[in-house]
Motif scaffolding. Structure first.
Motif, PDB file in Angstrom:
ATOM      1  N   ILE A 117       5.979  -7.489  -5.977  1.00 47.36           N
ATOM      2  CA  ILE A 117       7.252  -6.500  -6.249  1.00 47.36           C
ATOM      3  C   ILE A 117       7.994  -6.887  -7.097  1.00 47.36           C
ATOM      4  N   ILE A 143       3.145  -2.660  -9.718  1.00 46.86           N
ATOM      5  CA  ILE A 143       3.231  -2.195  -8.750  1.00 46.86           C
ATOM      6  C   ILE A 143       1.782  -1.550  -8.690  1.00 46.86           C
ATOM      7  N   ILE A 144       1.380  -1.592  -9.344  1.00 40.67           N
ATOM      8  CA  ILE A 144      -0.027  -1.520  -9.619  1.00 40.67           C
ATOM      9  C   ILE A 144      -1.724  -2.554  -9.203  1.00 40.67           C
ATOM     10  N   ARG A 145      -0.825  -3.132  -9.650  1.00 38.01           N
ATOM     11  CA  ARG A 145      -0.973  -4.715  -9.549  1.00 38.01           C
ATOM     12  C   ARG A 145      -0.944  -5.579  -7.938  1.00 38.01           C
ATOM     13  N   THR A 146       0.463  -4.855  -7.404  1.00 42.51           N
ATOM     14  CA  THR A 146       0.960  -5.549  -6.533  1.00 42.51           C
ATOM     15  C   THR A 146      -0.387  -4.448  -5.520  1.00 42.51           C
ATOM     16  N   MET A 147      -0.527  -3.310  -5.984  1.00 37.29           N
ATOM     17  CA  MET A 147      -1.084  -2.226  -4.641  1.00 37.29           C
ATOM     18  C   MET A 147      -2.764  -2.562  -4.915  1.00 37.29           C
ATOM     19  N   GLY A 148      -3.053  -3.876  -5.598  1.00 32.19           N
ATOM     20  CA  GLY A 148      -3.980  -4.013  -5.517  1.00 32.19           C
ATOM     21  C   GLY A 148      -4.481  -5.009  -4.587  1.00 32.19           C
ATOM     22  N   SER A 149      -3.566  -6.009  -4.141  1.00 27.50           N
ATOM     23  CA  SER A 149      -2.978  -7.063  -3.185  1.00 27.50           C
ATOM     24  C   SER A 149      -2.473  -6.831  -2.106  1.00 27.50           C
ATOM     25  N   ILE A 150      -2.755  -5.460  -1.581  1.00 24.15           N
ATOM     26  CA  ILE A 150      -1.752  -4.402  -0.625  1.00 24.15           C
ATOM     27  C   ILE A 150      -1.920  -5.768   0.435  1.00 24.15           C
ATOM     28  N   ASP A 151      -3.719  -6.201   1.107  1.00 24.18           N
ATOM     29  CA  ASP A 151      -3.790  -6.852   2.450  1.00 24.18           C
ATOM     30  C   ASP A 151      -3.086  -8.867   2.835  1.00 24.18           C
ATOM     31  N   LEU A 195       3.721 -10.186  -0.890  1.00 26.40           N
ATOM     32  CA  LEU A 195       3.746  -8.962  -1.675  1.00 26.40           C
ATOM     33  C   LEU A 195       5.015  -9.031  -1.854  1.00 26.40           C
TER      34      LEU A 195
END
Length: 293
Positions: free
Chosen positions: A202, A184-192, A198
């Motif tokens: 996830i 999830i941390i890695r995903t949040m770094g690619s929120i754009d 995404l």
């Protein structure tokens, strides 16, 4: 064999469903998630246990699938061994078995039961108990107490390894959550990124939770339970030796002591009485030592 079939069935059903529903990206993340959770799991076992306990705990996976080491023929060899030693002690005094119990590796009596000779716990139990009887036969309870202590130490050490596997099973869901949080941390770094990207990230992150729960309740937990059964089954082998030697120390004839011990063996593993009697009779012609042949 039943355990191996169960393992294949669980893996095929669970991972088959994962392949059908998880998508290609999830399959690509699977080796990484397995390595992460598996490596952390091994680390927790090493942190929480001594090296010997950790080694036996990890070896419990193989033991769970192989099953207990003692078979019907081993129980027969045990009774033949004990019967031969008790007969010699009854006829010639404990001095007659001194060479056998002091140097079992050179004894033809023990050589006839190589698997027992190669097992430190079983061999030591027999030799130490007869040695203690030779020193003081006036108190048979002392030998029985010594055997109870020896079996207790053996089971305590091995049950620590079983407990380590149970602890690992309890920890795996949490380790899976840790892996999911990292995803999830890695995903949040690619929120754009786009929803398609995404969603894939996830899904890969949630794979950690899936693996943690699956490994805990579908693999390690059942293996720990089966490993505990194997330890108990192998401890029963020592209990049979204790029952026979305790009866002999109390003054029972060797034949009666053997039958009392045979009655405590599980029915599926009990030696045939006629075959056992013939084996004991044949053992009377075994020389006293290997060098005496």
């Amino acid at each position: 064999m039943a355990q191996l079939f169960g393992l294949v069935l669980v893996i095929v059903l669970v991972f088959g469903g994962l392949v059908l529903t998880g998508g290609r990206a999830t399959m690509h993340a699977l080796p990484f998630e397995l390595a992460l959770i598996g490596g952390a799991a091994i680390g927790t076992v090493l942190i929480g246990n001594s090296l010997s306990v950790a080694r036996e705990a990890l070896g419990g996976f193989a033991k769970a699938f192989r099953g207990a080491k003692w078979r019907r023929e081993d129980y027969q060899d045990l009774l033949v061994l004990l019967g031969t030693l008790m007969r010699k002690a009854r006829n010639g005094g404990f001095v007659a078995v001194e060479s056998d119990i002091e140097a079992p590796q050179d004894s033809a009596v023990f050589a006839a039961a190589p698997r027992i000779l190669g097992d430190a716990a079983a061999c030591s139990l027999v030799c130490d108990s007869l040695r203690l009887m030779a020193l003081d036969l006036s108190d048979p309870a002392r030998a029985e107490t010594r055997m109870d202590q020896a079996i207790g130490v053996y089971l305590d050490q091995r049950m620590k390894a079983v407990a380590a596997l149970h602890t690992l099973a309890d920890a795996l869901p949490a380790l899976g959550i840790v892996a999911a949080v990292l995803g999830i941390i890695r995903t949040m770094g690619s929120i754009d990124q786009s929803p398609v990207v995404l969603g894939t990230m996830i899904g890969s992150a949630l794979l950690g939770t899936f693996l943690g729960v699956f490994l805990a309740y579908g693999l390690v937990g059942p293996v720990a339970a089966r490993f505990g059964q194997v330890v108990e089954e192998e401890g029963r082998f020592l209990d049979v030796a204790r029952n026979v030697l305790s009866a002999f120390a109390e003054g029972q004839q060797p034949g009666i002591a053997l039958e009392l011990g045979r009655a405590t063996i599980p029915l599926a593993l009990q030696p045939d009485p006629d075959l056992l009697e013939r084996a004991i009779s044949a053992a009377r012609f075994v020389p006293a030592s290997r060098n005496a042949a």
